[in-house]
Design an enzyme around this catalytic site. Structure first.
Site, short mmCIF file in Angstrom:
data_model
loop_
_atom_site.label_atom_id
_atom_site.label_comp_id
_atom_site.label_asym_id
_atom_site.label_seq_id
_atom_site.Cartn_x
_atom_site.Cartn_y
_atom_site.Cartn_z
CB SER A 151 47.21 34.99 34.72
OG SER A 151 46.90 34.33 35.77
CE LYS A 152 40.97 40.65 35.47
NZ LYS A 152 40.80 40.51 36.75
NE ARG A 153 42.02 32.52 35.72
CZ ARG A 153 42.68 31.54 35.14
NH1 ARG A 153 43.06 30.68 35.93
NH2 ARG A 153 42.75 31.68 34.07
CG ASP A 164 41.81 39.12 39.86
OD1 ASP A 164 42.51 40.23 40.02
OD2 ASP A 164 41.09 38.73 39.12
#
Ligand code: GLU
Length: 508
Positions: free
Chosen positions: A264-266, A269
């Protein structure tokens, strides 16, 4: 095999995740290998989830990757339009055909009614599913008389058309990656196919109708769509299209670097890597990093993605797009999720960057220099790139490694200063400046000999003196051999830098 026609059919609900790019890539490789067509269709019938700018982002991402479209929203084609919201008048007829044939029905339940039934079922300890167990008892055309149904439609009540999933039937499906998959239809609910509220079909209906009308031969898509496959098989059957339905291949998920769960994008990040091909700036003002802006080469990015879920059957890793086209095979797509590795992504880029001819690297460095307002002679850029190329992993590393060749340091690495800017070293540097002033043939070979002779004759500590000189020229330690650096920056600049450090560090 019939004409191969594949489609990439994203919904414009946000930035295209790298998993989506991989889906597009596999479709593209397959189409090119089979001499078929690669189609881009935008599935934008869910107006609630529509995100402005997302379609443009998808097109730009494919462009950057070099995935070219044969037919689609951006290029047109014989089945245009390729944006589902522009095809809205096509779908109702198909939904109604299913109602007429007994494969679908009208449902008039309001959200409040559905909520009440859901609560009732939950109180009775059941999970609510809109299916064969209750559809007869709800406000549907299965229960209401045809006159009542007509009256409700005529007076403008909102309705949906739901698929009438048969009870207790084994749906036998074949998937090119997973083999035979069987599902009992009783486990499935009656999905909405069409909504009067916005006069639009849902994903399922539009997707099947368009795949049929656009003569799609193979549906290659992410594993998250596997649960929809039984409904899609049933829709083909209901329309009487089973004979011509496409073959399906569901691609494995891209997993987090630790291996558990979907990437995921998380994760990006948290661990500092992009999950999108291009930088994405939605309207909320946030920005997400992209592979392009981080300094990846599109070929390296695609090569890395291609191997997440497929391999050519041996250990071969570096492959040009043409090699991938000839080696790709759905048979070798794995069922198991593919773990994403940010380190491997860097590794691929490093290999591709190293393999570039000097000229191309020089062009990359030149455009990086322009971003900091430096225009340098072509020959100098080419010479510098030769010296730094072996240490660059991402494109911006070229600039980081090369910047001091073009701009004199104004700051000096604190640790290096502590280590060398002491004792007699500043004085030695002054004397070396004088010695170098005398040298006209300012070339690496001559400078190398002159410096070594000068230091040796005076029996000075070689490392100390050379590092002090390096500090004045580079502003830090490290970098290529000092005489080579001196030759490239030239006599005037070198002497200037050697003087500068005396002024700057004295005033500290
Ligand atoms: N619109 C779907 C998506 O966003 C397409 C799924 C499919 O390829 O059938 O991925």
């Amino acid at each position: 095999m019939k004409n191969v026609r594949v489609r990439f059919a994203p919904s414009p609900t946000g930035a295209l995740h790298i998993g989506g790019v991989r889906t597009a890539l596999y479709n593209y490789l397959f189409a090119r290998q089979m001499g078929g067509k690669f189609i881009l269709r935008i599935e934008d019938t869910d107006s609630q989830r529509f995100v402005p700018g997302a379609e443009d982002y998808i097109i730009k991402s494919l462009e950057w990757c070099g995935i070219t479209i044969d037919e689609g929203v951006s290029v047109g084609g014989p089945h245009a339009p390729y944006r589902q919201s522009e095809r809205r008048e096509i779908y109702l007829k198909y939904a109604l055909q299913l109602v007429t044939d007994g494969w679908a029905y009208y449902a008039f339940d309001t959200p409040e009614e559905l909520d009440a039934i859901r609560k009732e079922q939950e109180t009775a300890g059941k999970t609510f599913s809109y299916n064969y167990t209750i559809r007869q008892n709800l406000s549907t055309s299965l229960k209401l008389s045809p006159e009542e149904v007509q009256t409700r439609i005529d007076r403008g009540d909102q309705w949906v058309i739901r698929f009438k999933m048969p009870e207790n039937t084994i749906i036998k499906m074949n998937d090119l990656v997973r083999g035979e998959v069987n599902v009992n239809s009783s486990t499935l609910d009656d999905k909405v196919l069409y909504k009067s509220a916005d006069a639009l079909p849902t994903y399922h209906l539009a997707n099947i109708v368009d795949d049929k009308l656009m003569e799609i031969s193979h549906v290659i898509r992410g594993e998250e769509w596997l649960p929809s496959l039984p409904l899609h098989f049933m829709l083909y059957k209901a329309f009487g299209w089973s004979e011509v339905q496409p073959q399906f291949a569901h691609l494995p998920l891209l997993l987090k670097p630790e291996g558990n769960g979907k990437l995921s994008k998380r994760d990006g990040d948290k661990l500092g890597f992009p999950v999108f091909p291009l930088e994405w700036t939605p309207q909320d003002g946030t920005t997400s990093r992209g592979y392009k802006e981080d300094g990846y080469l599109p070929q390296a990015f695609l090569n890395m993605l291609a191997l997440l879920g497929w391999n050519p059957g041996d250990d071969k890793e570096i492959m040009s797009i043409d090699e991938m086209i000839s080696l790709f095979s759905i048979d070798k797509v794995s069922k198991a999720g593919a773990r994403f590795s940010p380190q491997k992504a860097l590794w691929f880029n490093e290999q591709y960057l190293r393999a570039l001819p000097n000229e191309e690297l020089a062009q990359l460095l030149d455009s990086q220099l322009k971003t900091i307002q430096i225009t340098a002679p072509k020959e100098k850029v080419a010479a510098v790139v030769e010296l730094v190329r072996a240490r660059a992993v991402l494109i911006p590393d070229l600039l980081t490694l090369a910047k001091f060749y073009f701009v004199a340091p104004t700051q000096y690495d604190e640790k290096v200063v502590q280590k060398f800017w002491k004792n007699e070293n500043p004085t030695h540097l002054k004397n070396i400046t004088l010695m170098l002033t005398q040298i006209d043939d300012f070339t690496a070979l001559v400078l190398d000999k002159a410096l070594h002779d000068w230091i040796q004759e005076r029996e000075l500590p070689m490392g100390q003196v050379m590092n002090t000189l390096r500090l004045s020229i580079v502003g830090a330690s490290g970098g290529a051999s000092l005489p080579e650096i001196l030759e490239i920056i030239g006599k005037e600049d070198a002497l200037q830098r050697m003087n500068n450090i005396q002024t700057v560090l004295k005033t500290i």
